[in-house]
Design an enzyme around this catalytic site. Structure first.
Site, short mmCIF file in Angstrom:
data_model
loop_
_atom_site.label_atom_id
_atom_site.label_comp_id
_atom_site.label_asym_id
_atom_site.label_seq_id
_atom_site.Cartn_x
_atom_site.Cartn_y
_atom_site.Cartn_z
N GLY A 50 0.83 -1.20 0.00
CA GLY A 50 0.00 0.00 0.00
C GLY A 50 0.86 1.25 0.00
CB ILE A 105 -4.62 -10.19 5.23
CG1 ILE A 105 -5.11 -10.83 3.91
CG2 ILE A 105 -4.77 -11.22 6.36
CD1 ILE A 105 -4.52 -10.28 2.69
CG HIS A 119 -1.14 -3.92 10.03
ND1 HIS A 119 -1.62 -2.70 9.60
CD2 HIS A 119 -0.62 -4.51 8.90
CE1 HIS A 119 -1.40 -2.54 8.30
NE2 HIS A 119 -0.79 -3.63 7.86
N GLY A 174 0.83 -9.02 9.08
CA GLY A 174 0.93 -9.78 7.84
C GLY A 174 2.30 -9.68 7.20
#
Length: 332
Positions: free
Chosen positions: A92, A246, A295, A297
């Site tokens: 992201g 996720i 968070h 992942g």
């Protein structure tokens, strides 16, 4: 290189001497720990500390510190008047988009597509299996010294829908393959064919949701996907289905999800939440049928070797004057 105070806008007049042209590369990993970096560039280490390792105006390639938050990562950008590449270590890029207006015209913002595929796909599978097989309740039973046995749902024979079929979504399906799922359906912004089967557009969600036992969210957070999983989306999911996120917390309407969890109709496994971090008193912590991880992942032992490889490869292209991979935005 000597540090300069982070509050200093150390701008200098451009020199006509080619040897003095800016060529600094800011790396969040110490350069001597990355083998094979191309020659001809000056490497410095900065991982969002209060002082800068060099004059930001001489930075041409900025690798953004990982998991340090938007504010420190964006802080040097207004001073980086010669930067050509801003490279994140995340898939992201939404946390860096506010810095785009501060970048020189033509400067490119690249993401880390592929870097977190293995780690994030592993966690997605972990959350699916742990939720279906009742692992959270077993852990609570262990803490209480209670033997809580009984039948639990299996992943075998289940229908799985992956919403967001990029490199992470594909990696998730690859790991689902040995588990004898009844079917795997794929949704992405753009319809296409793959070796595993068709990828359908977002408009197909209303048709696919009622059949899915497990819905995995792996889509980027964009204007189109923010709040995508709201009341209508959740209402179309079948009774007893599991929602796995996720991706990014903002994709899910937390209030709408809480209503479904508290009714007992749906279950959820969330690595990301909205808000994030989740406040201690937030009702999502104690909603029935929810498993929450903080968070995690991306951050695993798989991160560092892949991050080094990505930086080395991108810098090799940059040093050779070749186009870089994963360009997501270009400054005007």
């Amino acid at each position: 290189m000597a540090s300069i105070d982070r509050r200093t806008d150390a701008r200098t007049e451009p020199s006509t001497d080619p040897s003095s042209a800016p060529k600094d590369v800011w790396l969040p990993i110490p350069p001597d720990e990355i083998d094979g970096l191309p020659e001809g560039l000056d490497y410095v280490h900065w991982d969002a500390g209060p002082d800068y390792p060099a004059d930001p105006a001489r930075c041409v390639f900025y690798a953004v510190p990982y998991m340090k938050g938007a504010e420190p990562s964006l802080r040097p950008l207004p001073l980086m008047r010669n930067v050509r590449i801003v490279q994140t270590l995340t898939a992201g890029i939404e946390h860096m988009l506010p810095g785009l207006p501060h970048m020189p015209a033509g400067a490119q913002l690249c993401n880390a597509r592929g870097l977190h595929d293995a780690s994030t796909a592993e966690l997605a599978l972990t959350l699916i299996l742990a939720s279906l097989r009742g692992v959270p309740d077993f852990v609570r039973g262990q803490d209480a010294g209670e033997w809580r046995n009984g039948f639990q749902p299996a992943l075998a024979d289940k229908s799985v829908l992956i919403v967001g079929y990029g490199s992470i979504g594909s990696a998730i399906e690859e790991r689902l393959t040995p588990f004898e799922c009844a079917r795997v359906a794929r949704i992405a912004r753009t319809a296409r064919d793959t070796v595993r089967g068709p990828v359908l557009p977002l408009s197909a969600l209303s048709t696919l949701l009622p059949d899915a036992d497990v819905v995995v969210l792996a889509t980027p957070l964009t204007d189109e996907t923010r709040g995508l999983v709201g009341g209508d989306f959740l209402a179309r999911m079948k009774d007893g289905a599991l929602l796995v996120n996720i991706a990014r917390g903002g994709i899910v309407d937390t209030k709408a999800l809480l209503a479904e969890l508290e009714s007992g109709r749906l279950r959820a496994a969330l690595d990301v939440t909205d808000p994030e971090p989740l406040p201690p008193a937030h009702p999502l912590w104690h909603a029935p049928g929810v498993l929450i991880t903080p968070h995690v992942g991306g951050p695993s032992s798989a991160f560092l070797p892949r991050a080094k490889r990505l930086l080395r490869d991108q810098l090799a292209h940059f040093a050779a004057g070749e186009p870089l991979r994963n360009v997501m935005a270009t400054a005007d």
